[in-house]
Design an enzyme around this catalytic site. Structure first.
Site, PDB file in Angstrom:
ATOM      1  N   LYS A 184       0.858  -1.181   0.000  1.00  0.00           N
ATOM      2  CA  LYS A 184       0.000   0.000   0.000  1.00  0.00           C
ATOM      3  C   LYS A 184       0.899   1.236   0.000  1.00  0.00           C
ATOM      4  O   LYS A 184       1.932   1.257   0.686  1.00  0.00           O
ATOM      5  CB  LYS A 184      -0.869  -0.042   1.267  1.00  0.00           C
ATOM      6  N   SER A 190      -9.553  -1.023   7.325  1.00  0.00           N
ATOM      7  CA  SER A 190      -9.043  -0.861   5.965  1.00  0.00           C
ATOM      8  C   SER A 190      -8.307  -2.046   5.361  1.00  0.00           C
ATOM      9  O   SER A 190      -7.961  -2.015   4.181  1.00  0.00           O
ATOM     10  CB  SER A 190      -8.123   0.359   5.885  1.00  0.00           C
ATOM     11  N   SER A 244      -9.593   1.439   3.192  1.00  0.00           N
ATOM     12  CA  SER A 244      -8.792   2.243   2.307  1.00  0.00           C
ATOM     13  C   SER A 244      -7.736   1.487   1.515  1.00  0.00           C
ATOM     14  O   SER A 244      -7.189   2.033   0.558  1.00  0.00           O
ATOM     15  CB  SER A 244      -8.096   3.333   3.137  1.00  0.00           C
TER      16      SER A 244
END
Ligand code: GLN
Length: 449
Positions: free
Chosen positions: A55, A154, A130
């Site tokens: 990420k 997330s 997210s």
């Protein structure tokens, strides 16, 4: 076959699919060269030569790390996160950085300043967030695993939406050094994988005490693959009697009920538990997380990092840099957070939220005196449509109802695929365990898988 072939295959698949999915913000140009260097070495770790993604709020030395924010659009970190360093030591090969909601604030990945990511099961739907880029990359078979971060769900929610396994370890289990901070008392890094066993292998590689993170737990190394296949005979599975089910999709409910029944057939004892304060978890989270975020994001002032809008005055440089650098959702959180922390309101909001956080933690302590794991849906619905919730922040926040309590209490949680809806969309089963009991968590997940 050898590492360079595995990495080539990953890069080919990304090349072929990512124009439509949008999981990656950047690829590591050196991935193939690094893999070729490994071809000469003897494999000495299960992750040796395995391509993976991070990420883009996890720092990588020499490789742009943006947190999907304009304010960090050109930020090249001078150091790597501990997790990236540890994975490099196993011989795993980073192929690229994945999309996210700006600074990990969101549940759909639509808050990225750069691009949308689409759900591989239905390109008109969000991958969740997210960590939507990491979830989509694993779901589309671009990489066998990816790391995300989980502050309020997330990792688990996008894993549920994309039909993969997503693990949020206990707070303190994995070093946060080099993770771009959102809410430091809640943030935790963890893996997306296709199987529970893979999640255990990745956790083995990234966990452990780190002197560079003062909140990292000083625990000896553990092998999370041990006992994975022990089954659930004799384990007590907690089902929450008083969790809010108003927005719960009946198909999700049916799938989770069926999962509990399957665990019972496999020999687990099902017990009812109560988490009376969890009805306040979303409200509590949306005070504590923005409060910490407003403090963490104060550093983006146009002087020390990333974007700088040059003006004649220092104050104006701060203002213009932050106005132009941050997106709408990030600004909303900064305003909520500074308000909740301001003198005169602190006691009414922030302090009350901290008190509620303690009550939620105590709810879990009482519940875990009666069971070994707690099972809930990961999210109340399957993946929603792009654009469906983006103009209604409250609706978006409520999607985190089932994931947020674990972050407030610091507990480990996992989402495992639990069937498909009638529309063919993945459903996620969330399993929660006691702090630092990832072994039991993974064992139950593996038994269900
Ligand atoms: N969706 C939640 C939020 O917007 C959780 C995000 C996260 O876990 N990083 O804050």
């Amino acid at each position: 076959s050898k590492p360079s072939e595995w990495v080539e295959r990953a890069l080919e698949r990304i090349e072929r699919l990512d124009g439509r999915i949008g999981a990656f913000l950047a690829l590591d140009e050196q991935a193939l060269a690094k893999a070729r260097a490994l071809d000469e070495r003897a494999p000495d770790h299960p992750l040796f030569g395995v391509p993976y993604a991070l990420k883009d709020n996890i720092c990588t030395e020499g490789l742009r790390t943006t947190a999907a924010s304009r304010i960090l659009a050109n930020y090249v970190p001078p150091y790597s996160a501990t997790v990236a360093r540890k994975l490099a030591e196993t011989g795993a090969v980073l192929v690229g950085k994945t999309n996210l909601d700006e600074f990990a604030m969101g549940s759909s990945t639509e808050n990225s300043a750069f691009q949308k990511t689409r759900n591989p099961f239905d390109l008109e739907r969000v991958p969740g967030g997210s960590s939507g880029g990491s979830a989509a990359a694993v779901a589309a078979g671009m990489v066998p695993f990816a790391l995300g971060s989980d502050t309020g769900g997330s990792i688990r929610q996008p894993a549920a939406f994309c039909g993969v396994v997503g693990l949020k370890p206990t707070y303190g289990r994995v070093s946060r050094y080099g993770l771009i901070a959102f809410a430091s008392s809640l943030d935790q890094i963890g893996p997306f994988t296709r199987t529970v066993e893979d999640a255990a292998w990745v956790l083995n590689a990234i966990c452990g005490h780190d002197p560079l993170d003062s909140t990292s737990a000083p625990l000896p190394a553990e092998d999370f693959t041990q006992g994975l296949d022990a089954g659930v005979q004799g384990l007590r599975i907690g089902v929450v009697t008083d969790i809010d089910t108003t927005g719960l999709d009946p198909e999700v409910k049916r799938a989770v009920d069926a999962a509990v029944a399957a665990l019972a057939r496999a020999g687990a004892e099902v017990v009812e538990v109560s988490l009376p304060h969890c009805q306040y978890a979303v409200a509590t989270y949306y005070l504590i997380a923005p409060a910490e975020a407003s403090s963490n994001l104060a550093r983006y002032d146009g002087v020390r990092y990333g974007l700088r809008v040059e003006t004649d005055s220092l104050v104006e440089t701060y203002e213009r840099t932050r106005s132009e650098g941050f997106g709408t959702e990030v600004k909303r959180r900064i305003i909520i957070g500074t308000y909740a922390l301001s003198s005169g309101y602190y006691d009414a909001y922030y302090k009350r939220a901290q008190q509620m956080r303690t009550l939620i933690r105590q709810d879990f302590e009482a519940a875990f005196a009666r069971c070994d794991v707690i099972v809930t849906p990961t999210a109340p619905t399957t993946a929603f449509r792009l654009g469906e919730k983006i103009d209604n922040p409250l609706q978006m926040y409520l999607n985190d109802l089932y994931t947020i309590p674990a972050n407030l209490a610091g507990l480990p949680g996992i989402s495992v695929p639990c069937g498909l809806s009638s529309q063919g969309l993945p459903i996620g089963l969330q399993i929660l365990a006691k702090a630092f009991d990832e072994r039991t968590l993974l064992r139950v997940a593996r038994a269900y898988e």
